[in-house]
Design a protein around this motif. Sequence first.
Motif, mmCIF file in Angstrom:
data_model
loop_
_atom_site.group_PDB
_atom_site.id
_atom_site.type_symbol
_atom_site.label_atom_id
_atom_site.label_comp_id
_atom_site.label_asym_id
_atom_site.label_seq_id
_atom_site.Cartn_x
_atom_site.Cartn_y
_atom_site.Cartn_z
ATOM 1 N N GLN A 131 4.157 -4.033 4.026
ATOM 2 C CA GLN A 131 4.525 -5.196 3.207
ATOM 3 C C GLN A 131 6.027 -5.433 3.262
ATOM 4 N N ASP A 189 11.890 -1.099 -5.259
ATOM 5 C CA ASP A 189 10.523 -0.729 -4.887
ATOM 6 C C ASP A 189 10.365 0.754 -4.563
ATOM 7 N N PHE A 214 8.259 3.465 -6.739
ATOM 8 C CA PHE A 214 7.106 4.089 -6.106
ATOM 9 C C PHE A 214 7.231 5.615 -6.144
ATOM 10 N N HIS A 219 -3.428 3.115 -7.037
ATOM 11 C CA HIS A 219 -3.614 3.023 -5.587
ATOM 12 C C HIS A 219 -3.569 4.409 -4.946
ATOM 13 N N ASP A 264 0.693 1.463 -8.902
ATOM 14 C CA ASP A 264 0.950 2.400 -7.797
ATOM 15 C C ASP A 264 0.162 3.697 -7.970
ATOM 16 N N THR A 270 -1.493 4.538 0.977
ATOM 17 C CA THR A 270 -0.733 3.689 0.053
ATOM 18 C C THR A 270 0.687 3.452 0.554
ATOM 19 N N VAL A 271 1.368 4.479 1.016
ATOM 20 C CA VAL A 271 2.739 4.307 1.469
ATOM 21 C C VAL A 271 2.785 3.516 2.774
ATOM 22 N N LYS A 315 0.725 1.109 3.577
ATOM 23 C CA LYS A 315 0.521 -0.282 3.161
ATOM 24 C C LYS A 315 1.797 -0.858 2.575
ATOM 25 N N LYS A 316 2.483 -0.056 1.767
ATOM 26 C CA LYS A 316 3.730 -0.530 1.163
ATOM 27 C C LYS A 316 4.773 -0.848 2.220
ATOM 28 N N THR A 342 3.934 -1.729 -12.907
ATOM 29 C CA THR A 342 4.114 -1.393 -11.493
ATOM 30 C C THR A 342 3.770 0.073 -11.230
#
Length: 509
Positions: free
Chosen positions: A506, A398, A402, A490, A487, A499-500, A502-503, A483
């Motif tokens: 998760q 991931d 990203f 977003h 990304d 965005t980071v 939120k990642k 993916t």
Amino acid sequence: MQQLNIAIDRSQISNEVEFKMEEVKLPEKVIQIGEGNFMRGFVDWMIHQMNNQGLFNGKVVAVQPTPHGKVVPKLLTQDCLYTVSLRGIQAGKRVEKNEIITAISRAINPYTHWADIVTLAESPHLEFMLSNTTEAGITYYKENYNYKESPLSFPGKVTAILYHRYLAFEDKAKSGLTIIPCELIENNGDRLRELVLQYASDWNLPQEFIDWVNEHNKFCNTLVDRIVTGYPKDELDHYSKTLQYEDSLLTTGEPYHMFAIEADEDIAEKIPFHKAGLNVKWGDVTPYRELKVRLLNGPHTMMFAVCYLSGVDTVLEAMTDETLRSFIEQGINEEIFPMVNMEKQEKEAFVTSVIERFLNPYNKHFLTDIGMNAVYKFKSRLLPTLQEYVSQNQKLPDAIVFSLAALFTYYRPLRVEGDFLIGKRGEQEYTIRDNPDVLLQFSRAWNKVDSNESSIETMVTEILANQELWEIDLNLIPDLTQTVTTDVNHIVNNGMRVTVMKKMKQVTR
């Protein structure tokens, strides 16, 4: 305030400075081509440590590598003394050690004093040649040979020095040198030998000399690792108060160091760095190169665009940001670390040192500097890990993926300016520096997106398919195209910071 020189009164040296002077004149065992900050703060510092412990008992002759150098006159003014200041984090604690280095006996400009180089080449005490002439130094430059003058190129100088040495000794088998280049190219010793042989051929030197180069001189591949930041022009008040003397060659760096040398036990005994407690690895340098490239350089490339577009400017700022540090450590610990083929304890020790280096409060390591030539860096530093991770886990890593999406976004140009692209972070502009072909690819692709001629998915697909950039079609990696597209969308729509965050939320669920 006094200028640093060999006659310095020890009582005037601050207690903050370590100064040991050999009472006996030591033989000149090393000719060193390159006298810049790195060599003075790395190799010469190491030789100083060995001499202080009576393990090497030899001096270095520093040779100016280019016609326009400015270091040799400064060394001569200071009787070849200078200070190394090592500052950073070790074992979780902030450290600073200042030490006057006495490893260099003299410094020579070969363009004005080539005869001195020839005399040194003929010395029976000489055993080693060390160098750092930057990556551009180990390259071919066609030139003629004049035995009375210094060649311009670095390999040309090496060839000429070896030829003078070859001519000076009757016992050829015992007159060869051990050559240890520190330039940051893979297989640097092998490459330097190839160039020496090419120059020998160009200059029609005898076949017997060529045989002697191959049979009796040892060219060692190496890997070096220490950040040497050089002269601290922004902190001169601090050093004036601490040292109580002026040093025009004051050299700053981090405490961490690692030197991998592809050489046998015989050489290790002649220049026993390891016996002085130095972090020197003898033998195959390949595993240490992988360790450094994957676990130090890889995280640098992984973090630069994510962290810069999140609003921070340096590695230290990124490491003191909770969200960004979580992202960085996820990539290191969960994605890169398992893919490095080395004994676990050594990997763990290296990762600990990497985190300490990232947290060094004295190094302003700017993320935009790390981002120079980022496409090549991603290909060489992170792509092998990504491919191996997918092969072993049947899913994408991931953080690494990203970071690829972040790189795409970082390369979005506001405009072209000269040879570079200009990007924008909020209200601040930044320069995107890379190979012209790389910049052209991204500029054209993003311009189509921004003019609504193309979608982000099409842009991502086209760039991932470009084998001139990646050497393979990255769209063939399962789920990567979609993916990265998701990304990038977003990041463009919500911003990097949101965005980071939120990642990482998760990931921690």
